[in-house]
Design an enzyme around this catalytic site. Structure first.
Site, PDB file in Angstrom:
ATOM      1  N   GLU A 113       0.940  -1.266   0.054  1.00 10.36           N
ATOM      2  CA  GLU A 113      -0.146  -0.006   0.091  1.00 10.36           C
ATOM      3  C   GLU A 113       0.971   1.124   0.162  1.00 10.36           C
ATOM      4  OE1 GLU A 113      -3.681  -2.002   2.578  1.00 10.36           O
ATOM      5  OE2 GLU A 113      -2.037  -0.902   3.693  1.00 10.36           O
ATOM      6  N   ASP A 142      -0.133   0.514  10.317  1.00 12.40           N
ATOM      7  CA  ASP A 142       0.321  -0.799  11.118  1.00 12.40           C
ATOM      8  C   ASP A 142       1.572  -1.267  10.427  1.00 12.40           C
ATOM      9  OD1 ASP A 142      -1.645  -1.122  12.917  1.00 12.40           O
ATOM     10  OD2 ASP A 142      -2.874  -2.487  11.886  1.00 12.40           O
ATOM     11  N   LYS A 283      -6.738  -5.218  11.575  1.00 15.03           N
ATOM     12  CA  LYS A 283      -7.447  -3.817  11.180  1.00 15.03           C
ATOM     13  C   LYS A 283      -8.231  -3.551  12.416  1.00 15.03           C
ATOM     14  CE  LYS A 283     -10.985  -1.598   8.426  1.00 15.03           C
ATOM     15  NZ  LYS A 283     -11.839  -1.666   7.246  1.00 15.03           N
ATOM     16  N   ASP A 307     -10.370   2.431   3.920  1.00 18.97           N
ATOM     17  CA  ASP A 307      -9.229   1.656   3.839  1.00 18.97           C
ATOM     18  C   ASP A 307      -8.270   2.676   2.950  1.00 18.97           C
ATOM     19  OD1 ASP A 307     -10.416  -0.492   5.077  1.00 18.97           O
ATOM     20  OD2 ASP A 307     -10.567  -1.465   3.136  1.00 18.97           O
ATOM     21  N   ASP A 446     -15.364  -6.553  10.119  1.00 17.37           N
ATOM     22  CA  ASP A 446     -16.298  -5.367   9.733  1.00 17.37           C
ATOM     23  C   ASP A 446     -17.907  -5.953   9.788  1.00 17.37           C
ATOM     24  OD1 ASP A 446     -15.749  -7.215   7.626  1.00 17.37           O
ATOM     25  OD2 ASP A 446     -15.305  -5.711   5.962  1.00 17.37           O
TER      26      ASP A 446
HETATM   27  O1  LIG Z   1      -3.029  -5.579  10.012  1.00 19.80           O
HETATM   28  C1  LIG Z   1      -3.665  -5.011   9.556  1.00 19.80           C
HETATM   29  C2  LIG Z   1      -4.140  -5.560   8.125  1.00 19.80           C
HETATM   30  C3  LIG Z   1      -5.068  -4.851   7.294  1.00 19.80           C
HETATM   31  N1  LIG Z   1      -5.189  -3.340   7.455  1.00 19.80           N
HETATM   32  C4  LIG Z   1      -5.911  -2.459   6.723  1.00 19.80           C
HETATM   33  O2  LIG Z   1      -7.280  -2.919   6.682  1.00 19.80           O
HETATM   34  C5  LIG Z   1      -7.728  -2.741   5.185  1.00 19.80           C
HETATM   35  C6  LIG Z   1      -8.244  -3.597   4.406  1.00 19.80           C
HETATM   36  O3  LIG Z   1      -7.201  -4.387   3.780  1.00 19.80           O
HETATM   37  P1  LIG Z   1      -7.269  -4.964   2.530  1.00 19.80           P
HETATM   38  O4  LIG Z   1      -6.000  -5.957   2.293  1.00 19.80           O
HETATM   39  O5  LIG Z   1      -7.494  -3.898   1.402  1.00 19.80           O
HETATM   40  O6  LIG Z   1      -8.376  -6.160   2.449  1.00 19.80           O
HETATM   41  P2  LIG Z   1      -9.847  -5.923   1.629  1.00 19.80           P
HETATM   42  O7  LIG Z   1     -10.122  -7.517   1.436  1.00 19.80           O
HETATM   43  O8  LIG Z   1      -9.635  -5.227   0.359  1.00 19.80           O
HETATM   44  O9  LIG Z   1     -10.772  -5.317   2.613  1.00 19.80           O
HETATM   45  C7  LIG Z   1     -12.291  -5.619   2.783  1.00 19.80           C
HETATM   46  O10 LIG Z   1     -12.381  -6.515   3.761  1.00 19.80           O
HETATM   47  C8  LIG Z   1     -11.665  -6.510   5.138  1.00 19.80           C
HETATM   48  C9  LIG Z   1     -12.070  -7.566   5.869  1.00 19.80           C
HETATM   49  O11 LIG Z   1     -11.896  -8.703   5.519  1.00 19.80           O
HETATM   50  C10 LIG Z   1     -12.150  -5.215   5.828  1.00 19.80           C
HETATM   51  O12 LIG Z   1     -11.399  -5.135   6.767  1.00 19.80           O
HETATM   52  C11 LIG Z   1     -11.861  -4.115   4.671  1.00 19.80           C
HETATM   53  O13 LIG Z   1     -12.365  -2.915   5.273  1.00 19.80           O
HETATM   54  C12 LIG Z   1     -12.604  -4.273   3.339  1.00 19.80           C
HETATM   55  O14 LIG Z   1     -12.687  -3.149   2.483  1.00 19.80           O
HETATM   56  C13 LIG Z   1      -6.507  -1.993   4.576  1.00 19.80           C
HETATM   57  O15 LIG Z   1      -6.671  -0.514   4.513  1.00 19.80           O
HETATM   58  C14 LIG Z   1      -5.332  -2.072   5.655  1.00 19.80           C
HETATM   59  O16 LIG Z   1      -4.099  -1.263   5.396  1.00 19.80           O
HETATM   60  C15 LIG Z   1      -4.593  -2.884   8.791  1.00 19.80           C
HETATM   61  O17 LIG Z   1      -4.849  -1.841   9.174  1.00 19.80           O
HETATM   62  N2  LIG Z   1      -4.051  -3.555   9.779  1.00 19.80           N
HETATM   63 MN   LIG Z   2      -8.864  -3.354   0.021  1.00 21.75          MN
END
Ligand SMILES: O=c1ccn([C@@H]2O[C@H](COP(=O)(O)OP(=O)(O)O[C@H]3O[C@H](CO)[C@@H](O)[C@H](O)[C@H]3O)[C@@H](O)[C@H]2O)c(=O)[nH]1
Ligand SMILES: [Mn+2]
Length: 730
Positions: A113, A142, A283, A307, A446
């Protein structure tokens, strides 16, 4: 027109047309499903006649599941509603008396990211059309990366020009990267000039950040200028470090102004404490730390969570969602307003079905209509109280008006106070992650969090206006997409198996249709087993000349044909109404087969392992960067298969069906019409699977491209597919 006592009504909920016709249609499908079950039950081959008894029972079991699951999915179609807001009424009624908003941006890894992407999201959040002194933007890192911190400092500087520019020319979108991806305006000279110079400034900033990352260090001049960098000493690593909280822009300070002399939003960097042996809860942990840290700094009654790749696309979104929270009739019950997840990198025929149009335009609005919109982790405005565990009570009307920042203490004192709240041990022995904040221990934090909020009596709203509220980055290779679905399906099924199962936990608290609505997604993972059965066993039997469906001449074929055709045509109509192309509908069908046979299988296994205590919750972050080759292929809508187990499964099943279809057709040639009559349904099923897999065969035959399927996978899959036919069928 509004008059008299409906003045306080700031939004309306309209029902989509055609409800009666939908219900009648559902009834016809249901009747035919019952016929199928009856037929299966009545015709189980006897144990001693050598017929395919167990295959038959397997088909029956799969069809019971599919029928049951189909009923569940009707909750997303039973009653479909859409919300509309009256923004002008809000402004007219409340003027300046509007609450402040804390905006949480989460990032977790500076390579997956990139900081430049992160600050684009931050900048568009800072530039919302809303009084800047009422905006507070918090970045949770993080990744604990000094480059992200550095990028945020650059962003703070850049915002002093960017915000006035956005407001002066009313530009959209307000993510500089997305905005400058468009064309330079030519008809307005002043605008054109400023456009060019802003673009130049943006590019310079971007290259400063990128080159710092390439060099692996922040330039000395900048390090010396900001004391904050001293946090990154030699002991500081991503997984082991103290809390860092830095107020980059102090919005309380009247001297913190942009180039036009207007106040700036508060901007805060946070990297919560990480220790090797302390679970950090991904998260959910980051969000909870943000909730606490923000409570001492700005403590806004509303929290927007995005995000890091999901930039705000509609500058007026805050005014729009306030129409829900400030509505005099229903507003006080609402805990959160969820926008659909949308992406700005979808190709015309949406190769990997990333946009999920039917889910976003039909199912999620329907569940929202039952007062239980799902919280999807990003693009969601929360009431702080709701998120923090407060129960809804009728007697208590939250006014959501102006709040005051902590003006008593200095920035340093504020930072110190906030830092303590971001420490690991702060949560020990508290209800954080259980009854307060986001829920721990489940990879779909979530959805489960939204459910707990609703079970405390709150309502939630799904709001999908024409103009997209937020735009993010969708996966650009098949593996990335499938990894994401593995986490989702596993995490969601984990909810179903836990004490949070909506039918139990939500019983008497949310509507039954909402419980079903949740289960539509929570039960994704177990769909894998019947689907795998259905894409393999009928085909294997076809090759062996074993009949598993009614003969063509039998009237019992009618319910099978009806259910299949009705469901297919209905899904085409839904896709068409959701503005899909025919090809994207077709691509989506392929993706559902692939997801169900790969991601959902792994998700299922994963959830079961967790249930048995054999594995821990994990969170594989979705990559938001893709190399230029892959990007090009994505833009040309060519599927990119990786060298993963996913690919092996996909290819094995594709080969199996190709063999079976060939065999089935040969049987028809050798044995004539009689064989056809007995096996036609299986030939059709197998034929459709082959048709949907055409890109898979192409990828296997293609030997020139850098991403052609590796020979080893091809050979392994062919051998496995052939072995499948040697399996005894009984
Ligand atoms: O240890 C962690 C892991 C992830 N994130 C953040 O969580 C968000 C979502 O992560 P991502 O890898 O983009 O996951 P997605 O599958 O795209 O996300 C969807 O699915 C997740 C749950 O599985 C939700 O948390 C997200 O909000 C939702 O957009 C990102 O901004 C990450 O930076 C953290 O802050 N800390
Ligand atoms: Mn995402």
């Amino acid at each position: 027109m509004s008059s008299g006592n409906d003045d306080g009504v700031l939004f309306e909920t309209k029902e989509a047309k055609g409800q009666l016709a939908r219900h009648a249609f559902m009834a016809t499908v249901l009747i035919n499903i019952l016929f199928i079950w009856f037929y299966r039950a009545a015709n189980i081959p006897a144990a001693d006649d050598g017929g395919p008894r167990w295959c038959w029972i397997g088909m029956f079991a799969a069809e019971i599941w599919f029928g049951f699951y189909w009923v569940i999915t009707q909750s997303g179609r039973w009653r479909i509603v859409h919300n509309h807001v009256f923004k002008h009424k809000l402004l007219h009624r409340y003027g300046d008396d509007l609450p402040s908003v804390d905006i949480f941006v989460c990032t977790a890894d500076p390579t997956m990211e990139p900081p430049v992407m992160v600050i684009n999201t931050v900048l568009s959040a800072m530039a919302y059309n809303y009084p800047p002194e009422k905006l507070n933007v918090y970045l949770s890192d993080d990744g604990g990366s000094e480059f992200t911190f550095y990028a945020l400092i650059e962003a703070a500087d850049f915002s002093k020009l960017w915000i006035p520019f956005c407001k002066k020319f009313d530009v959209e979108p307000r993510s500089p990267k997305a905005f400058f991806g468009g064309n330079c305006p030519v008809n307005d000279e002043e605008y054109g000039r400023e456009w060019l110079s802003m673009k130049e400034l943006y590019s310079e900033m971007r290259s400063r950040i990128e080159s710092a990352m390439e060099m692996g260090r922040v330039p000395k001049g900048i390090r010396d200028q900001y004391a904050g960098f001293s946090e990154w000493n030699s002991e500081f690593t991503k997984k082991n470090h103290q809390s860092v909280v830095k107020i980059v822009v102090d919005g309380r300070d009247k001297n913190e102004v942009d180039a036009d002399g207007c106040r700036l939003p508060t901007l805060v960097y946070m990297a919560r404490e990480k220790r090797l042996h302390q679970p950090h809860n991904f998260k959910a942990g980051a969000m909870n730390a943000l909730i606490r840290v923000s409570s001492v700094i700005s403590n806004s009654p509303l929290i927007l969570n995005v995000d890091c790749d999901m930039y705000p696309n509609n500058p007026d979104a805050i005014y729009e969602i306030l129409c829900f929270f400030k509505d005099e009739v229903r507003g006080h019950q609402i805990s959160y307003v969820q926008f659909p997840q949308a992406f700005d990198n979808i190709t015309p025929n949406d190769l990997y079905d990333n946009a999920l149009p039917v889910i976003h335009k039909v199912e999620l609005p329907a569940i929202g209509g039952y007062g239980s919109a799902l919280y999807c982790g990003t693009g969601c405005f929360h009431r702080r109280e709701g998120l923090c565990g407060r129960k809804f009570s009728r007697d208590f009307k939250l006014l959501l008006s102006n709040t005051h920042k902590n003006t008593l203490i200095s920035v340093t004192e504020l930072e110190e106070a906030a830092k303590a709240l971001a420490d690991c041990n702060y949560e020990n022995g508290t209800n954080w992650g259980r009854e307060m904040g986001l829920i721990y221990g489940i990879a779909a934090e979530d959805v489960v969090t939204g459910l707990t909020v609703q079970c405390r009596g709150w309502k939630s709203v799904y709001y999908a206006p024409q103009k997209k509220g937020f735009l993010g980055v969708a996966p650009m290779t098949l593996d990335q997409a499938l990894i994401q679905y593995t986490r989702w399906s596993g995490g969601l099924f984990q909810i179903f198996c836990s004490k949070y199962c909506p039918f139990i936990y939500g019983h008497g608290k949310i509507k039954f249709l909402a419980q079903m609505g949740y289960s539509m997604y929570l039960l994704w993972a177990p769909n894998s087993l019947p689907t795998l059965y259905y894409v393999t066993i009928p085909s294997i039997c076809l090759l062996k000349g074993i009949t598993l469906f009614p003969q063509v001449t039998s009237p019992w074929l009618i319910p099978f044909a009806y259910v299949f055709i009705a469901k297919t045509v209905y899904s085409m109509v839904e896709a068409y109404m959701s503005d899909c192309t025919l090809l994207s509908w077709w691509n989506a069908q392929r993706m559902w087969v692939i997801r169900r046979t790969t991601s959902f299988l792994f998700g299922f296994v994963d959830a079961v392992m967790k249930q048995l205590g054999l594995s821990e919750t994990s969170f594989v972050i979705t990559t938001k960067v893709t190399d230029s080759d892959s990007r090009k292929r994505y833009e040309q809508e060519v599927i990119e298969f990786g060298c993963s187990t996913f690919t092996s499964i996909i290819f094995t099943s594709a080969m199996l069906n190709l063999f079976a279809l060939t065999g089935g057709l040969l049987l028809f040639v050798t044995e004539g019409a009689e064989a056809l009559a007995k096996l036609a349904p299986q030939i059709v099923l197998c034929g459709l699977l082959v048709a949907i897999n055409i890109p898979v065969y192409k990828a296997a035959l293609n030997r020139n491209d850098k991403v052609c399927l590796p020979v080893s996978i091809v050979l392994k899959s062919i051998i496995l597919a052939s072995l499948a036919f040697l399996l005894p069928v009984f």
